[in-house]
Design a protein around this motif. Structure first.
Motif, mmCIF file in Angstrom:
data_model
loop_
_atom_site.group_PDB
_atom_site.id
_atom_site.type_symbol
_atom_site.label_atom_id
_atom_site.label_comp_id
_atom_site.label_asym_id
_atom_site.label_seq_id
_atom_site.Cartn_x
_atom_site.Cartn_y
_atom_site.Cartn_z
ATOM 1 N N VAL A 1 6.625 0.888 9.770
ATOM 2 C CA VAL A 1 5.169 -0.382 9.322
ATOM 3 C C VAL A 1 5.111 -0.721 9.941
ATOM 4 N N LEU B 1 2.629 -5.822 5.215
ATOM 5 C CA LEU B 1 3.713 -4.773 5.376
ATOM 6 C C LEU B 1 2.566 -3.584 5.804
ATOM 7 N N GLN B 2 1.811 -2.905 6.912
ATOM 8 C CA GLN B 2 1.171 -1.914 7.198
ATOM 9 C C GLN B 2 1.554 -1.041 7.394
ATOM 10 N N PRO B 3 0.947 0.277 6.797
ATOM 11 C CA PRO B 3 1.555 1.797 7.562
ATOM 12 C C PRO B 3 0.916 1.960 8.503
ATOM 13 N N TYR C 1 10.214 0.883 6.890
ATOM 14 C CA TYR C 1 9.265 2.315 5.651
ATOM 15 C C TYR C 1 8.405 1.410 5.142
ATOM 16 N N MET C 2 7.651 1.949 4.800
ATOM 17 C CA MET C 2 7.125 2.108 3.331
ATOM 18 C C MET C 2 6.233 3.217 2.985
ATOM 19 N N THR D 1 5.695 -4.065 -1.326
ATOM 20 C CA THR D 1 4.937 -3.916 -0.047
ATOM 21 C C THR D 1 3.598 -4.643 -0.438
ATOM 22 N N THR E 1 -0.418 -5.883 0.251
ATOM 23 C CA THR E 1 -1.022 -5.396 1.874
ATOM 24 C C THR E 1 -2.692 -5.876 0.740
#
Length: 843
Positions: free
Chosen positions: A481, A619-621, A701-702, A759, A761
């Motif tokens: 992330v 939490l952006q990938p 992580y996501m 998460t 977004t």
């Protein structure tokens, strides 16, 4: 006398009576050569037919006509495996292909065919029965002669195969002659189902039966009880049919055409050809009458009767429990007026073992006390399956999520299913292969089943059967992330995408320009120096950001700001200095109303999106799609030995970019390093594995995806195993109840709270969401501009029609546009413009 003697010496016109199919094959060949009709009321083999030998006439039923009735019974009770038992003769084996096809048509299968030689010994029969006892299937269809069938069921009773759980179905030939079988043999056949041709009752038939029985008992005083079989009725009707055909033909004297082929010819070649044969054959084929067995009529050279009775052997005889016809299927009564499928429509059945409970059609084989269940041996992801040795007893211990699910499923079944787990490992304790090789062990019959984290795949299902899945399905991608967007100094630009920002700015300038054009000639605020007018275009259009939100300002401010636009008496109002000047033109007011509405929507959406970004943790990938991995040339991780390796290649990822790992820790280390430092940028594998990774490292992580759909994990069984539907139903009971939640909690409960944080977004607003608004604003401005331009040209048409040059006309138009006009006189027809160019003055 033989058939050759009958034709050669007696010169018979027809032969009636080859009783067996093997005898009929030889006699029919002679009849075909001599054109003498051969009529049989007992040769039932489908291999002999009128279409192959045109002088063979069958006045009984073809054995293949009963196979659909047998298949209907099998389908009726839901049995999915059937073993035919038959003798290796023309009578026995010729019907089997038709029977197998009919069984397969009702979604059942034939895992084995039991064949007995022509005259087997008791030991041979007993050995074949013992072989059948070692198999799971408990439904058998017996097709053999009465003499062999009597011995067969006597031995089957001795070895214990006439007990609970077994199903025996006998064909028409054996059922019809039960009355001729000794009562002691009938006693060993209790609970057997039989198929028998249906003969409708009639007064004529009842009278004949009484007369025949009286005559038979007079000739055979040693026999106490006897019944006329259906085969006997067919024989009686066959004689009548032949007699009627001969009488109709009105031919008494036999005529044979001799063949003179030389002195060395055999007896068969000297038999000649019957001159009456073709006519007699045709006469027999067209004979119709009501016989003892029912309506006698032939089609394609054989008797037509498609209705069968279903019999149940009970006590010293048989009891009628139902009927079958191709039109109405199974029915509990003989009128066959309605098609029925419910089991309650058949009569009560006493099954082998004197039970009324319907057998399920299979049992665990007696030679194998436990089901041999293979389990994978792996180092990583032991939460699903873990194989270890007990230090004290050296016993193999198998635990894990999949193991507990299987145990819960077996415990929920209505019958006991003993089993033992066998790890798929080498002598040294290492894994014996990957999951494809493990599944192959079921196909090769080394294991009875496989339990573990085995994915249901189409190519695997070609060789084995899977139960319903018991886990989530799909392949997904896990990526690191990004940092929190709230720490970004330029976050205020994030709510709108770049193309939306550019489009909005363009429309601000475009709308300001249109307003300037519409207001320039009549509004002092839009006049002055060139720099002031350009500034006014930008200032006025961008100031609508404040106007659009006037409804959010105090009511007094909103009212006064509104008056600045509409009324002329607000020149000294301090708020009007913010709005600078009122709008005078109706066209400009129309454009502004539309544009302020657009700006209101834009600013409201911007505010909501920015608020979300500032208040909700982001939490952006780092990667959102497989295409990003391929474009950047990043490395991708996957579980070692998984089918995902081939799947990733099919997605376009080069094999050199794929790196295998064995457990969660290795995944974490590789993702932490990244592609540039010897790790990977993403991990692709099945969702259950990815959930375990996220459960332990949910803040780092996501999951992105799913990138590919799969059916999930399932248990593996041999193709056509009768256990599959029962296990699948039990899986549904377990997964829909509280038991599955308890298993989940036991193995993954400690990480659930971490994983469920999730998460959130907030994606940037895109141009696609506002295309309609911009289109409305653009069209409104364009319409106002075009209408204004047309009116302006009309008012100054004298310039257009003058004899000046084009450049002079344009200059004159520009001068007229730049002139300040009186709003009260605008549009008056009395106003005329006079412009004389220099060239015209010279003229």
């Amino acid at each position: 006398m033989t058939s050759v003697d009958l034709i050669k010496n007696v010169q018979v016109q027809a032969i009636l009576g080859p009783q067996t199919s093997s005898e009929a094959v030889f006699v029919v060949d002679i009849g075909n050569k001599t054109e003498v009709p051969i009529i049989s009321f007992s040769a039932t083999s489908p291999s002999i037919s009128f279409t192959k030998t045109s002088y063979f006439i069958r006045t009984t039923l073809n054995d293949s006509t009963q196979v659909k009735a047998i298949a209907a019974i099998i389908d009726y009770f839901g049995w999915r495996e059937v073993v035919p038992i038959y003798e290796d003769t023309d009578y026995g084996k010729d019907m089997i292909p038709y029977l197998i096809d009919a069984i397969q048509d009702v979604n059942s299968r034939v895992p084995y065919r039991s064949v007995l030689c022509f005259s087997p010994t008791d030991e041979q029969i007993r050995g074949e029965l013992y072989k059948l006892m070692t198999m799971q299937t408990r439904v058998f269809v017996v097709h053999m002669r009465t003499s062999l069938g009597s011995r067969f069921f006597s031995i089957a009773n001795e070895v214990g195969m006439m007990s609970n759980g077994y199903v025996w179905i006998i064909t028409d030939g054996l059922t019809d002659l039960l009355s001729s079988i000794d009562t002691s043999i009938i006693g060993s056949m209790q609970g057997v189902l039989g198929i028998k041709a249906y003969v409708p009752r009639s007064e004529k038939l009842d009278n004949f039966r009484r007369r025949w029985k009286r005559k038979f008992l007079q000739d055979n005083p040693d026999i106490d009880e006897v019944e006329l079989s259906v085969l006997g009725l067919y024989a009686y009707d066959s004689f009548w049919a032949l007699a009627m055909a001969v009488e109709k033909l009105n031919t008494v004297r036999p005529l044979f055409k001799r063949l003179d082929n030389g002195t060395n010819t055999t007896d068969l070649e000297n038999l000649g050809i019957s001159e009456n044969g073709p006519k007699l054959r045709d006469s027999i084929l067209h004979t119709k009458f009501q016989g003892l067995s029912g309506e006698f009529w032939l089609k394609d050279g054989q008797l037509q009767s498609s209705t069968f009775k279903i019999m149940n052997i009970i006590g010293k005889g048989e009891r009628e429990i139902g009927f079958w016809s191709p039109t109405h299927g199974l029915s509990g009564n003989s009128d066959l007026t309605t098609k029925t499928s419910s089991q309650t429509n058949l009569g009560a059945i006493i099954w082998p073992g004197e039970t009324t409970v319907i057998p399920k059609g299979w049992e665990m084989p007696t030679s194998e006390r436990k089901l041999k269940v293979g389990v994978p041996k792996q180092d990583g992801f032991s939460d699903f399956v873990k194989v270890e040795k007990d230090q004290w007893t050296n016993a193999t211990l198998v635990t894990g999520f999949c193991i507990d699910v299987f145990k819960a499923v077996v415990d929920s079944m209505k019958y006991a299913l003993p089993y033992e787990f066998v790890p798929f490992e080498k002598a040294d304790g290492e894994s014996a292969g990957d999951y494809n090789e493990l599944v192959d062990q079921v196909y090769f019959q080394n294991y009875d089943a496989v339990v573990g984290d085995v994915t249901i795949l189409a190519n695997r299902s070609n060789y084995v059967d899977f139960t319903l899945p018991f886990t989530d399905s799909g392949v997904s991608m896990v990526v690191p992330v990004k940092y929190d967007n709230r720490k970004n100094a330029w976050i205020f630009l994030k709510p709108l995408t770049t193309d939306l920002w550019l489009t909005t700015g363009t429309f601000f300038i475009y709308t300001g320009f249109v307003i300037w054009v519409l207001e320039h000639g009549i509004n002092k605020a839009f006049r002055g120096k060139f720099s002031q007018q350009v500034g006014m275009i930008f200032y006025f259009s961008f100031s609508t950001l404040v106007f659009a939100h006037s409804n959010f300002l105090p009511s007094s401010f909103s009212t006064q700001l509104h008056n600045c636009f509409i009324h002329e008496s607000n020149e000294h109002n301090p708020i009007c200095h913010f709005a600078e000047e009122r709008i005078i033109s109706n066209f400009a007011r129309f454009v502004m109303i539309i544009w302020v509405f657009v700006v209101l929507i834009l600013t409201s959406s911007y505010t909501a999106s920015l608020t979300s970004m500032l208040t909700v943790q982001q939490l952006q990938p780092t990667i959102t799609d497989i295409s990003d991995l391929k474009k950047n040339g990043d490395y991708v991780g996957y579980l070692s030995g998984s089918f995902v390796y081939g799947l990733a290649q099919s997605m376009g990822i080069d094999s050199s970019k794929l790196r295998p790992y064995d457990n969660v820790e290795e995944f974490h280390q590789a993702l932490s390093k990244g592609s540039r430092n010897g790790g990977v940028s993403a991990v692709i594998d099945e969702i259950p594995y990815m959930k375990l990774l996220l459960a332990k490292y949910c803040t780092k992580y996501m999951m992105v995806g799913p990138t590919h759909r799969t059916a999930g994990f399932g248990f593996v069984f041999p193709k056509g195993s009768p256990l599959v539907p029962d296990i699948s139903r039990a899986i549904l009971n377990v997964t829909e109840g509280d038991k599955m939640e308890a298993i989940d909690s036991e193995w993954f409960g400690q990480q659930v709270s971490c994983q469920e944080q999730g998460t959130t977004t907030s994606e940037s607003l895109t141009l696609d969401s506002f295309k309609g608004l911009f289109m409305i604003a653009g069209v409104a401005s364009a319409i106002a501009f075009i209408v204004f331009f047309i009116i302006f040209l009309y008012e100054h048409r004298n310039i257009i029609t003058s004899e000046c040059s084009v450049s002079q006309k344009i200059s004159a138009m520009a001068v007229e546009f730049d002139k300040e006009k009186d709003i009260s006189s605008r549009g008056s027809k009395k106003i005329r413009f006079l412009y004389v160019c220099t060239k015209c003055k010279d003229d």
